[in-house]
Design a protein around this motif. Structure first.
Motif, PDB file in Angstrom:
ATOM      1  N   GLY A   4       0.802  -1.215   0.000  1.00 22.25           N
ATOM      2  CA  GLY A   4       0.000   0.000   0.000  1.00 22.25           C
ATOM      3  C   GLY A   4       0.836   1.266   0.000  1.00 22.25           C
ATOM      4  N   ALA A   5       1.856   1.313   0.857  1.00 20.26           N
ATOM      5  CA  ALA A   5       2.722   2.493   0.927  1.00 20.26           C
ATOM      6  C   ALA A   5       3.481   2.691  -0.381  1.00 20.26           C
TER       7      ALA A   5
ATOM      8  N   GLU B  71       2.315   6.547  -7.010  1.00 21.33           N
ATOM      9  CA  GLU B  71       1.130   7.252  -7.512  1.00 21.33           C
ATOM     10  C   GLU B  71       1.260   8.758  -7.226  1.00 21.33           C
ATOM     11  N   LYS B  72       1.604   9.105  -5.998  1.00 23.79           N
ATOM     12  CA  LYS B  72       1.674  10.508  -5.574  1.00 23.79           C
ATOM     13  C   LYS B  72       2.809  11.272  -6.251  1.00 23.79           C
TER      14      LYS B  72
ATOM     15  N   SER C 239       1.078   4.050  -3.073  1.00 24.05           N
ATOM     16  CA  SER C 239       0.821   5.465  -2.805  1.00 24.05           C
ATOM     17  C   SER C 239       2.013   6.341  -3.183  1.00 24.05           C
TER      18      SER C 239
END
Length: 134
Positions: A14-15, A21-22, A18
């Motif tokens: 998940g990290a 993506e970010k 993110s």
């Protein structure tokens, strides 16, 4: 034949999703029943496959580094710092600039203007972008 995908083995899926993506604009593709998440490059570059690491796998090995083409490395580095991603110092190379960091699993990454530089002698522009002929 173009390079299509790079697999990253990570502890925190998940990290990692993110993070890419970010900061780099990847879009996650989740397929039902698949434990690998494909991060789709929005600019035609290689996709990243985010794969849960096995317990015996060592994180952050340094045999591979992901390098992202950025025309203005200093501006991108400043933008990332505002979003919590700290790159190391700017390094001047042969006609380009780069900076290094690590993703949440310790994988080395860099931002580099190498793709936008003139050839070493400064007399020729970079080669043209590939054209999709499909």
């Amino acid at each position: 034949m173009p390079l299509g995908r790079i697999t990253l083995y990570v502890r925190d899926v998940g990290a990692t999703i993110s993070f890419y993506e970010k900061h780099f604009g990847f879009k996650p593709l989740y397929l039902e029943g698949d434990r690998i998440v494909e991060l789709l490059a929005q600019d035609g570059g290689a996709n990243l496959l985010i794969h849960p690491a096995g317990k015996a796998q060592k994180m952050g090995q340094v045999l591979v580094k992901l390098v992202f083409d950025v025309e203005n490395v200093e501006a991108f580095r400043t933008k990332c710092a505002e979003e919590g991603l700290e790159f190391g110092p700017l390094h001047q190379a042969d006609g380009y600039v780069f900076a290094n960091a690590k993703d949440p699993s310790g994988n080395p990454i860099a931002i580099s203007s190498r793709a936008f530089r003139l050839k070493s002698g400064g007399d020729e522009p970079p080669p043209p972008e590939a054209v999709d002929q499909t």
